[in-house]
Design a protein around this motif. Structure first.
Motif, PDB file in Angstrom:
ATOM      1  N   ALA A   1       0.747  -1.238   0.004  1.00 54.84           N
ATOM      2  CA  ALA A   1       0.130   0.182   0.017  1.00 54.84           C
ATOM      3  C   ALA A   1       0.874   1.366   0.078  1.00 54.84           C
ATOM      4  CB  ALA A   1      -0.974  -0.047   1.130  1.00 54.84           C
ATOM      5  N   GLY A   2       2.049   1.169   0.775  1.00 54.41           N
ATOM      6  CA  GLY A   2       2.822   2.371   0.745  1.00 54.41           C
ATOM      7  C   GLY A   2       3.381   2.448  -0.540  1.00 54.41           C
ATOM      8  N   LEU A   3       3.981   1.496  -1.141  1.00 47.60           N
ATOM      9  CA  LEU A   3       4.454   1.715  -2.619  1.00 47.60           C
ATOM     10  C   LEU A   3       3.479   2.245  -3.460  1.00 47.60           C
ATOM     11  CD1 LEU A   3       6.830   1.297  -4.613  1.00 47.60           C
ATOM     12  CD2 LEU A   3       6.181  -0.952  -4.781  1.00 47.60           C
ATOM     13  N   GLU A   4       2.447   1.795  -3.510  1.00 49.96           N
ATOM     14  CA  GLU A   4       1.211   2.286  -4.505  1.00 49.96           C
ATOM     15  C   GLU A   4       1.061   3.785  -4.174  1.00 49.96           C
ATOM     16  OE1 GLU A   4      -1.696   2.483  -7.150  1.00 49.96           O
ATOM     17  OE2 GLU A   4      -0.162   0.907  -6.716  1.00 49.96           O
ATOM     18  N   LEU A   5       1.021   4.202  -2.959  1.00 51.93           N
ATOM     19  CA  LEU A   5       0.775   5.822  -2.694  1.00 51.93           C
ATOM     20  C   LEU A   5       2.056   6.449  -3.064  1.00 51.93           C
ATOM     21  CD1 LEU A   5      -1.216   5.439   0.782  1.00 51.93           C
ATOM     22  CD2 LEU A   5      -2.295   5.856  -1.722  1.00 51.93           C
ATOM     23  N   LEU A   6       3.035   6.001  -2.578  1.00 50.65           N
ATOM     24  CA  LEU A   6       4.411   6.852  -2.972  1.00 50.65           C
ATOM     25  C   LEU A   6       4.556   6.898  -4.448  1.00 50.65           C
ATOM     26  CD1 LEU A   6       7.094   8.089  -1.686  1.00 50.65           C
ATOM     27  CD2 LEU A   6       8.021   5.826  -1.872  1.00 50.65           C
ATOM     28  N   GLY A   7       4.325   5.917  -5.065  1.00 50.74           N
ATOM     29  CA  GLY A   7       4.658   5.746  -6.618  1.00 50.74           C
ATOM     30  C   GLY A   7       3.586   6.333  -7.413  1.00 50.74           C
ATOM     31  N   THR A   8       2.332   6.754  -6.874  1.00 54.01           N
ATOM     32  CA  THR A   8       1.520   7.373  -7.605  1.00 54.01           C
ATOM     33  C   THR A   8       0.893   8.529  -7.301  1.00 54.01           C
ATOM     34  OG1 THR A   8      -0.366   6.281  -6.239  1.00 54.01           O
ATOM     35  CG2 THR A   8       0.276   5.160  -8.270  1.00 54.01           C
ATOM     36  N   ARG A   9       1.037   8.749  -5.901  1.00 51.46           N
ATOM     37  CA  ARG A   9       0.731  10.411  -5.438  1.00 51.46           C
ATOM     38  C   ARG A   9       1.825  11.171  -4.769  1.00 51.46           C
ATOM     39  NH1 ARG A   9      -4.829   8.675  -2.007  1.00 51.46           N
ATOM     40  NH2 ARG A   9      -5.759   7.372  -3.764  1.00 51.46           N
ATOM     41  N   GLY A  10       2.839  10.357  -4.382  1.00 51.96           N
ATOM     42  CA  GLY A  10       3.835  11.113  -3.721  1.00 51.96           C
ATOM     43  C   GLY A  10       4.061  11.171  -2.232  1.00 51.96           C
ATOM     44  N   TRP A  11       5.245  11.548  -1.957  1.00 53.56           N
ATOM     45  CA  TRP A  11       5.774  11.310  -0.375  1.00 53.56           C
ATOM     46  C   TRP A  11       4.735  12.127   0.484  1.00 53.56           C
ATOM     47  CZ3 TRP A  11      10.451   9.382   1.824  1.00 53.56           C
ATOM     48  CH2 TRP A  11      10.581   9.597   3.213  1.00 53.56           C
ATOM     49  N   ALA A  12       4.265  13.374   0.111  1.00 50.25           N
ATOM     50  CA  ALA A  12       3.578  14.211   0.942  1.00 50.25           C
ATOM     51  C   ALA A  12       2.082  13.601   1.126  1.00 50.25           C
ATOM     52  CB  ALA A  12       3.393  15.597   0.380  1.00 50.25           C
ATOM     53  N   ALA A  13       1.857  12.995   0.017  1.00 48.27           N
ATOM     54  CA  ALA A  13       0.136  12.249  -0.032  1.00 48.27           C
ATOM     55  C   ALA A  13       0.154  10.979   0.672  1.00 48.27           C
ATOM     56  CB  ALA A  13      -0.203  12.315  -1.365  1.00 48.27           C
ATOM     57  N   THR A  14       1.384  10.321   1.130  1.00 47.55           N
ATOM     58  CA  THR A  14       1.487   8.985   1.712  1.00 47.55           C
ATOM     59  C   THR A  14       1.473   9.322   3.141  1.00 47.55           C
ATOM     60  OG1 THR A  14       2.741   8.401  -0.196  1.00 47.55           O
ATOM     61  CG2 THR A  14       2.528   6.761   1.582  1.00 47.55           C
ATOM     62  N   THR A  15      -0.059   9.028   3.504  1.00 43.75           N
ATOM     63  CA  THR A  15      -0.074   9.067   5.104  1.00 43.75           C
ATOM     64  C   THR A  15      -0.295   7.838   5.678  1.00 43.75           C
ATOM     65  OG1 THR A  15      -2.212   9.452   4.875  1.00 43.75           O
ATOM     66  CG2 THR A  15      -0.863  11.426   4.435  1.00 43.75           C
ATOM     67  N   VAL A  16      -0.287   7.854   6.971  1.00 49.98           N
ATOM     68  CA  VAL A  16      -0.598   6.578   7.864  1.00 49.98           C
ATOM     69  C   VAL A  16      -1.909   6.189   7.403  1.00 49.98           C
ATOM     70  CG1 VAL A  16      -0.587   5.439  10.148  1.00 49.98           C
ATOM     71  CG2 VAL A  16       1.290   6.811   9.701  1.00 49.98           C
ATOM     72  N   ARG A  17      -2.828   6.993   7.647  1.00 51.99           N
ATOM     73  CA  ARG A  17      -4.226   6.846   7.435  1.00 51.99           C
ATOM     74  C   ARG A  17      -4.440   6.386   5.946  1.00 51.99           C
ATOM     75  NH1 ARG A  17      -8.671  11.258   9.058  1.00 51.99           N
ATOM     76  NH2 ARG A  17      -7.923  10.939  11.055  1.00 51.99           N
ATOM     77  N   GLY A  18      -3.780   6.894   5.218  1.00 53.25           N
ATOM     78  CA  GLY A  18      -4.023   6.450   3.861  1.00 53.25           C
ATOM     79  C   GLY A  18      -3.482   4.903   3.390  1.00 53.25           C
ATOM     80  N   VAL A  19      -2.434   4.607   4.068  1.00 52.99           N
ATOM     81  CA  VAL A  19      -1.663   3.530   3.901  1.00 52.99           C
ATOM     82  C   VAL A  19      -2.445   2.421   4.395  1.00 52.99           C
ATOM     83  CG1 VAL A  19       0.268   1.975   4.508  1.00 52.99           C
ATOM     84  CG2 VAL A  19       0.608   4.257   3.583  1.00 52.99           C
ATOM     85  N   CYS A  20      -3.212   2.731   5.531  1.00 52.39           N
ATOM     86  CA  CYS A  20      -3.773   1.729   6.544  1.00 52.39           C
ATOM     87  C   CYS A  20      -5.202   1.440   5.622  1.00 52.39           C
ATOM     88  CB  CYS A  20      -3.984   2.167   7.753  1.00 52.39           C
ATOM     89  SG  CYS A  20      -2.611   2.303   9.060  1.00 52.39           S
ATOM     90  N   SER A  21      -5.827   2.635   5.014  1.00 51.79           N
ATOM     91  CA  SER A  21      -7.258   2.297   4.558  1.00 51.79           C
ATOM     92  C   SER A  21      -6.856   1.393   3.184  1.00 51.79           C
ATOM     93  CB  SER A  21      -7.666   3.641   4.012  1.00 51.79           C
ATOM     94  OG  SER A  21      -8.721   3.529   3.317  1.00 51.79           O
ATOM     95  N   LEU A  22      -5.726   1.743   2.570  1.00 46.98           N
ATOM     96  CA  LEU A  22      -5.438   0.916   1.295  1.00 46.98           C
ATOM     97  C   LEU A  22      -5.109  -0.366   1.754  1.00 46.98           C
ATOM     98  CD1 LEU A  22      -5.338   1.158  -1.869  1.00 46.98           C
ATOM     99  CD2 LEU A  22      -2.922   1.818  -1.542  1.00 46.98           C
TER     100      LEU A  22
END
Length: 217
Positions: free
Chosen positions: A29-50
């Protein structure tokens, strides 16, 4: 709750295996967010949700968001290095030209196999101090790999150990930036041109010995 209860299997899956599965899900999930939305948009909440997990499981594995993102980078660096090593091992008996081409091709193929990796290298690394620090560490490891493989293939290198180490660092750091710029689209050449140029550049390093000797003596 006793230790036995905490570690007993759930639906036949041992506790350590469940934890490993949760960690893998968070990493993906972290790679997905980091690789599509970037570091700033990769939050703990977003990672857990995904990942479909609550934050208790996040903090079971990672101290904070930065720890997760560095773990992702380290994992991908290890996978990429393993890919390069495997390619280099298969080409060791073909001499330096085959080694250079196999290593460069493996590197480019790995980074272009997943658009998320291209985004991370091309856009995220230049933007964040933590990743810049990791960049220096990864480049150091790759430079040592370059030096070791070159010595294996050439035997007695025409370059001194010091000059070979300088060459490895210069090439590795320069090629990192070259490939990152290419992945961003800043350099309008095709893949084959990039590979051919990089291989040719690597092969010219063995010609440094004569001019260096003339200048240093």
């Amino acid at each position: 709750m006793t230790s036995q209860h905490r570690t007993r299997p759930y639906r036949g899956v041992p506790a350590e295996e469940r934890r490993a599965q949760r960690r893998a899900a968070l990493m993906e999930a972290g790679l997905e967010l980091l690789g599509t939305r970037g570091w700033a948009a990769t939050t703990v909440r977003g990672v857990c949700s995904l990942a479909g997990l609550n934050d208790r499981y996040f903090y079971e594995n990672f101290a904070d968001r930065d720890a997760l993102l560095l773990a992702i980078v380290d994992e991908q660096a290890a996978l990429g290095t393993a890919r390069i090593l495997a390619a280099a091992e298969e080409s060791t008996h073909g001499g330096l030209p085959d080694l250079a081409r196999a290593s460069v091709t493996a590197t480019v193929d790995f980074l272009t196999s997943d658009p998320r990796l291209a985004r991370v290298l091309g856009h995220e690394f230049p933007a964040h101090p933590l990743l810049q620090q990791r960049r220096a560490e990864i480049i150091g490891n790759l430079a040592k790999l370059f030096t070791g493989r070159t010595q294996t293939v050439l035997g007695d290198s025409p370059l001194s150990d010091t000059d070979l180490a300088l060459t490895a660092f210069t090439l590795t750091s320069g090629l990192w930036d070259l490939i990152a710029a290419w992945l961003r689209g800043d350099i309008p050449i095709d893949r084959d041109h990039l590979v051919d140029y990089t291989v040719a550049l690597l092969l010219t390093t063995t010609d440094l010995a004569a001019p260096l000797h003339r200048r240093l003596t």
